[in-house]
Design a protein around this motif. Structure first.
Motif: not given
Lengths: 111, 116
Positions: A31, A51, A95, A97, B100-101
């Motif tokens: 991610s 990213t 992915a 988190n 994840g962001n």
């Protein structure tokens, strides 16, 4: 297994010199990748977040690069200062988190 | 504005006692994380709260560890029947959303726990 490997474990540099820290990862699906600075006895502080589509990002004298193909990142410190003495931690987010932390590189800047 | 705060900053306890560590995240941050950092080692993920979703407890090392979060505010990490290997710095972090962001994650100063 998701892993983040950093090198070197530690390094000593003279004030004013440059240095580059390495980070290799096997986190999937990827991610983003983060570099943190952690002073002794303090919590980590974010330096950069990159990213998949970002190859380089700067924050003052800190420049991070990312090669998502080879799963490598580097953190370059330019014109080091005594206050740069700290641990630098590479962290990769997958992915869901989940963050996977590297063991860190301990940098000591000497006058 | 105020950052992430943690209390106590230091805690010394006897083996077998229970301890409770507190974290106050930045207001408005929906995501909250607990980590453990043993001396000279990297951070270990413990637990993750995101809004009203069920927490991700996959990092908790044993059933002696538990954590609660009240809405999107304060969180407490409880360690029951502490063992010497629990000695570490416990760090809390919060962010606007899940990692994840590319949301910035802000860390508190940590609680140094020593089990004697």
């Amino acid at each position: 297994k998701n892993q983040v490997e950093q090198s070197p474990q530690s390094l000593i540099i003279l004030e004013g010199k440059n240095c580059t820290l390495q980070c290799n990862y096997t986190v999937s699906p990827f991610s983003n990748l983060r570099w943190y600075k952690q002073d002794t006895g303090r919590g980590p502080v974010s330096l950069t977040i990159m990213t998949f589509s970002e190859n380089t990002k700067s924050n003052g004298r800190y420049t991070a690069t990312l090669d998502a193909d080879t799963k490598q990142s580097s953190l370059h410190i330019t014109a080091s200062q005594l206050s740069d003495s700290a641990s630098y931690i590479c962290v990769v987010s997958a992915a869901g988190n989940k963050l996977t932390f590297g063991g860190g590189t301990r940098v000591l800047v000497k006058p | 504005g105020a950052g992430v705060s943690q209390s106590p900053s230091n805690k010394v306890t006897e083996k077998g006692k229970d301890v409770e560590l507190r974290c106050d995240p930045i207001s408005g941050h929906t995501a909250l994380y607990w980590y453990r950092q043993r001396l000279g080692q990297g951070l270990e993920f413990l637990i993750y709260f995101q809004g009203n979703s069920a927490p991700d407890k996959s990092g908790l090392p044993s059933d002696r560890f538990s954590a609660e979060r009240t809405g999107e505010s304060v969180s407490t990490l409880t360690i029951q029947r502490t063992q010497q290997e629990d000695s570490a710095v416990y760090l809390c972090a919060s962010s606007l959303g899940g990692t994840g962001n590319p949301y910035e994650q802000y860390f508190g100063p940590g609680t140094r726990l020593t089990v004697t």
